[in-house]
Structures are given as C-alpha cells and as structure tokens.
Design a protein around this motif. Structure first.
Motif, PDB file in Angstrom:
ATOM      1  N   MET A   1     -32.495  25.304  14.411  1.00 52.47           N
ATOM      2  CA  MET A   1     -31.801  25.957  15.479  1.00 52.47           C
ATOM      3  C   MET A   1     -31.649  27.434  15.114  1.00 52.47           C
ATOM      4  SD  MET A   1     -28.380  24.683  17.467  1.00 52.47           S
ATOM      5  CE  MET A   1     -28.613  23.072  16.843  1.00 52.47           C
ATOM      6  N   THR A   2     -31.753  28.288  16.101  1.00 58.15           N
ATOM      7  CA  THR A   2     -31.654  29.728  15.886  1.00 58.15           C
ATOM      8  C   THR A   2     -30.499  30.291  16.699  1.00 58.15           C
ATOM      9  OG1 THR A   2     -34.048  29.841  15.587  1.00 58.15           O
ATOM     10  CG2 THR A   2     -32.903  31.915  16.024  1.00 58.15           C
ATOM     11  N   PHE A   3     -29.616  31.019  16.054  1.00 57.72           N
ATOM     12  CA  PHE A   3     -28.498  31.672  16.735  1.00 57.72           C
ATOM     13  C   PHE A   3     -29.020  32.862  17.519  1.00 57.72           C
ATOM     14  CE2 PHE A   3     -25.275  35.067  16.596  1.00 57.72           C
ATOM     15  CZ  PHE A   3     -24.258  34.452  17.317  1.00 57.72           C
ATOM     16  N   ASN A   4     -28.676  32.938  18.819  1.00 60.04           N
ATOM     17  CA  ASN A   4     -29.120  34.049  19.659  1.00 60.04           C
ATOM     18  C   ASN A   4     -28.003  35.050  19.939  1.00 60.04           C
ATOM     19  OD1 ASN A   4     -31.719  33.003  19.845  1.00 60.04           O
ATOM     20  ND2 ASN A   4     -31.214  31.799  21.640  1.00 60.04           N
ATOM     21  N   SER A   5     -26.895  34.574  20.475  1.00 57.12           N
ATOM     22  CA  SER A   5     -25.806  35.480  20.826  1.00 57.12           C
ATOM     23  C   SER A   5     -24.519  34.688  21.022  1.00 57.12           C
ATOM     24  CB  SER A   5     -26.137  36.244  22.116  1.00 57.12           C
ATOM     25  OG  SER A   5     -26.243  35.331  23.201  1.00 57.12           O
ATOM     26  N   ALA A   6     -23.421  35.420  21.109  1.00 56.45           N
ATOM     27  CA  ALA A   6     -22.120  34.787  21.337  1.00 56.45           C
ATOM     28  C   ALA A   6     -21.168  35.811  21.943  1.00 56.45           C
ATOM     29  CB  ALA A   6     -21.555  34.231  20.034  1.00 56.45           C
ATOM     30  N   SER A   7     -20.070  35.304  22.469  1.00 55.92           N
ATOM     31  CA  SER A   7     -19.051  36.171  23.049  1.00 55.92           C
ATOM     32  C   SER A   7     -18.494  37.120  21.993  1.00 55.92           C
ATOM     33  CB  SER A   7     -17.892  35.332  23.608  1.00 55.92           C
ATOM     34  OG  SER A   7     -18.343  34.466  24.613  1.00 55.92           O
ATOM     35  N   THR A   8     -17.867  38.193  22.459  1.00 55.90           N
ATOM     36  CA  THR A   8     -17.214  39.132  21.564  1.00 55.90           C
ATOM     37  C   THR A   8     -16.176  38.399  20.722  1.00 55.90           C
ATOM     38  OG1 THR A   8     -17.524  40.884  23.182  1.00 55.90           O
ATOM     39  CG2 THR A   8     -15.869  41.265  21.484  1.00 55.90           C
ATOM     40  N   GLY A   9     -16.141  38.705  19.451  1.00 55.64           N
ATOM     41  CA  GLY A   9     -15.201  38.055  18.549  1.00 55.64           C
ATOM     42  C   GLY A   9     -15.800  36.880  17.800  1.00 55.64           C
ATOM     43  N   CYS A  10     -17.041  36.516  18.126  1.00 54.81           N
ATOM     44  CA  CYS A  10     -17.712  35.393  17.465  1.00 54.81           C
ATOM     45  C   CYS A  10     -18.727  35.927  16.464  1.00 54.81           C
ATOM     46  CB  CYS A  10     -18.423  34.515  18.487  1.00 54.81           C
ATOM     47  SG  CYS A  10     -17.328  33.742  19.684  1.00 54.81           S
ATOM     48  N   ASN A  11     -18.833  35.244  15.341  1.00 54.80           N
ATOM     49  CA  ASN A  11     -19.790  35.616  14.293  1.00 54.80           C
ATOM     50  C   ASN A  11     -20.476  34.365  13.772  1.00 54.80           C
ATOM     51  OD1 ASN A  11     -19.116  38.512  14.032  1.00 54.80           O
ATOM     52  ND2 ASN A  11     -17.116  37.693  13.464  1.00 54.80           N
ATOM     53  N   GLU A  12     -21.723  34.518  13.319  1.00 51.25           N
ATOM     54  CA  GLU A  12     -22.484  33.407  12.753  1.00 51.25           C
ATOM     55  C   GLU A  12     -22.760  33.698  11.287  1.00 51.25           C
ATOM     56  OE1 GLU A  12     -26.006  31.362  11.262  1.00 51.25           O
ATOM     57  OE2 GLU A  12     -25.918  33.491  11.694  1.00 51.25           O
ATOM     58  N   SER A  13     -22.574  32.688  10.450  1.00 45.94           N
ATOM     59  CA  SER A  13     -22.876  32.813   9.032  1.00 45.94           C
ATOM     60  C   SER A  13     -23.276  31.447   8.502  1.00 45.94           C
ATOM     61  CB  SER A  13     -21.667  33.348   8.263  1.00 45.94           C
ATOM     62  OG  SER A  13     -21.958  33.411   6.878  1.00 45.94           O
ATOM     63  N   GLY A  14     -24.501  31.339   8.009  1.00 43.72           N
ATOM     64  CA  GLY A  14     -24.964  30.080   7.434  1.00 43.72           C
ATOM     65  C   GLY A  14     -24.990  28.929   8.416  1.00 43.72           C
ATOM     66  N   GLY A  15     -25.251  29.219   9.682  1.00 45.25           N
ATOM     67  CA  GLY A  15     -25.314  28.165  10.692  1.00 45.25           C
ATOM     68  C   GLY A  15     -23.972  27.767  11.282  1.00 45.25           C
ATOM     69  N   ILE A  16     -22.892  28.394  10.822  1.00 40.05           N
ATOM     70  CA  ILE A  16     -21.555  28.106  11.361  1.00 40.05           C
ATOM     71  C   ILE A  16     -21.099  29.312  12.168  1.00 40.05           C
ATOM     72  CG2 ILE A  16     -19.139  27.662  10.786  1.00 40.05           C
ATOM     73  CD1 ILE A  16     -20.158  26.241   8.258  1.00 40.05           C
ATOM     74  N   ILE A  17     -20.680  29.051  13.400  1.00 45.83           N
ATOM     75  CA  ILE A  17     -20.236  30.114  14.293  1.00 45.83           C
ATOM     76  C   ILE A  17     -18.718  30.047  14.388  1.00 45.83           C
ATOM     77  CG2 ILE A  17     -20.384  31.064  16.616  1.00 45.83           C
ATOM     78  CD1 ILE A  17     -23.153  29.556  16.754  1.00 45.83           C
ATOM     79  N   THR A  18     -18.072  31.178  14.126  1.00 48.82           N
ATOM     80  CA  THR A  18     -16.621  31.261  14.167  1.00 48.82           C
ATOM     81  C   THR A  18     -16.224  32.275  15.229  1.00 48.82           C
ATOM     82  OG1 THR A  18     -16.550  30.821  11.794  1.00 48.82           O
ATOM     83  CG2 THR A  18     -14.560  31.730  12.796  1.00 48.82           C
ATOM     84  N   CYS A  19     -15.300  31.872  16.108  1.00 48.88           N
ATOM     85  CA  CYS A  19     -14.806  32.765  17.150  1.00 48.88           C
ATOM     86  C   CYS A  19     -13.314  32.972  16.948  1.00 48.88           C
ATOM     87  CB  CYS A  19     -15.063  32.180  18.539  1.00 48.88           C
ATOM     88  SG  CYS A  19     -16.808  31.943  18.904  1.00 48.88           S
ATOM     89  N   ASN A  20     -12.921  34.205  16.734  1.00 46.11           N
ATOM     90  CA  ASN A  20     -11.512  34.549  16.598  1.00 46.11           C
ATOM     91  C   ASN A  20     -11.034  35.070  17.947  1.00 46.11           C
ATOM     92  OD1 ASN A  20      -8.988  35.408  15.956  1.00 46.11           O
ATOM     93  ND2 ASN A  20      -9.610  36.731  14.261  1.00 46.11           N
ATOM     94  N   ILE A  21     -10.213  34.286  18.634  1.00 46.15           N
ATOM     95  CA  ILE A  21      -9.788  34.674  19.981  1.00 46.15           C
ATOM     96  C   ILE A  21      -8.403  35.305  19.991  1.00 46.15           C
ATOM     97  CG2 ILE A  21     -11.250  32.999  21.119  1.00 46.15           C
ATOM     98  CD1 ILE A  21      -8.757  31.251  21.474  1.00 46.15           C
ATOM     99  N   GLY A  22      -7.759  35.359  18.848  1.00 46.42           N
ATOM    100  CA  GLY A  22      -6.444  35.987  18.791  1.00 46.42           C
ATOM    101  C   GLY A  22      -5.358  35.069  19.332  1.00 46.42           C
ATOM    102  N   SER A  23      -4.239  35.665  19.718  1.00 41.24           N
ATOM    103  CA  SER A  23      -3.086  34.895  20.203  1.00 41.24           C
ATOM    104  C   SER A  23      -3.246  34.522  21.666  1.00 41.24           C
ATOM    105  CB  SER A  23      -1.807  35.706  20.029  1.00 41.24           C
ATOM    106  OG  SER A  23      -1.596  36.012  18.668  1.00 41.24           O
ATOM    107  N   LEU A  24      -2.774  33.323  21.996  1.00 38.28           N
ATOM    108  CA  LEU A  24      -2.769  32.868  23.380  1.00 38.28           C
ATOM    109  C   LEU A  24      -1.337  32.582  23.811  1.00 38.28           C
ATOM    110  CD1 LEU A  24      -5.721  30.288  23.508  1.00 38.28           C
ATOM    111  CD2 LEU A  24      -5.664  32.582  24.474  1.00 38.28           C
ATOM    112  N   ALA A  25      -1.017  32.983  25.013  1.00 41.69           N
ATOM    113  CA  ALA A  25       0.282  32.650  25.578  1.00 41.69           C
ATOM    114  C   ALA A  25       0.278  31.176  25.969  1.00 41.69           C
ATOM    115  CB  ALA A  25       0.564  33.534  26.785  1.00 41.69           C
ATOM    116  N   PRO A  26       1.440  30.550  26.081  1.00 43.56           N
ATOM    117  CA  PRO A  26       1.499  29.141  26.494  1.00 43.56           C
ATOM    118  C   PRO A  26       0.786  28.916  27.831  1.00 43.56           C
ATOM    119  CG  PRO A  26       3.645  29.876  25.719  1.00 43.56           C
ATOM    120  CD  PRO A  26       2.772  31.093  25.802  1.00 43.56           C
TER     121      PRO A  26
END
Length: 105
Positions: A1-26
């Motif tokens: 599988m090849t990583f192409n793109s992701a939303s702002t705040g998302c990063n790919e490293s070693g096949g794992i994609i992490t998205c930091n979305i920050g704080s969410l209101a209830p």
C-alpha cells in the motif's frame, strides 16, 4: 500500500498514519480523510483499523467510527491479454468485411 495524501494535521510514518485534530467541544465531530493506493499485485482481504485516544478523564471512544470508500476496481489485462484481444478483434473485423456480398450489377 502506498500513502498518497491526508487531511491537514495527519502524518504518515512507517505505514502508520496519525491525525492530530486538537480539542473538540462536547457533541462535535471531526473528519480526517486519508488516501492510499493499493498495489496491483496485492491479493487477499485488506483490513482498515482506527483508534481514538484523548486526554482527560471523560473521553468516549465508543462513537469513534471509520469508513472505507474503495475506488471502483477496474479490470485490466496483461500485455499478452491485450495482444490476444487485438488479434481477435482484428480477425472478427476481417471476417465481417470478407463476408459482405458483392454489390456489382
């Protein structure tokens, strides 16, 4: 599988994609979109998984969902398959023109 793109705040490293979305209101939500390509030689079942983590004493991960929208699969032929198809189509056209009756008066 090849990583192409992701939303702002998302990063790919070693096949794992992490998205930091920050704080969410209830009672709010956040959507992150990730695009990957599956190699043509891949076989078998593909599994998508997601997890949610949060800071604080009260974070509900039961409502965390993930949706996979695969692109339409396009059937393809090998190079030899395309050559065979071309030969068959050419033969069919040649036979069609060969069988037409003569229009001489």
């Amino acid at each position: 599988m090849t990583f192409n793109s992701a939303s702002t705040g998302c990063n790919e490293s070693g096949g794992i994609i992490t998205c930091n979305i920050g704080s969410l209101a209830p009672n709010t939500s956040e959507t992150s979109t990730i695009a990957v390509s599956v190699d043509s030689t891949t076989t078998g079942m593909l599994t998508n998984s997601a997890s949610v983590t949060g800071a604080g004493a009260d974070h509900d991960t039961t409502s965390a969902t993930t949706t996979v929208s695969p692109a339409a699969l396009i059937p393809t032929l090998t190079q030899w398959g395309l050559i065979a198809l071309t030969i068959l189509m050419s033969a069919a056209i040649a036979l069609r023109f060969r069988r037409q009756p003569s229009m001489t008066p």
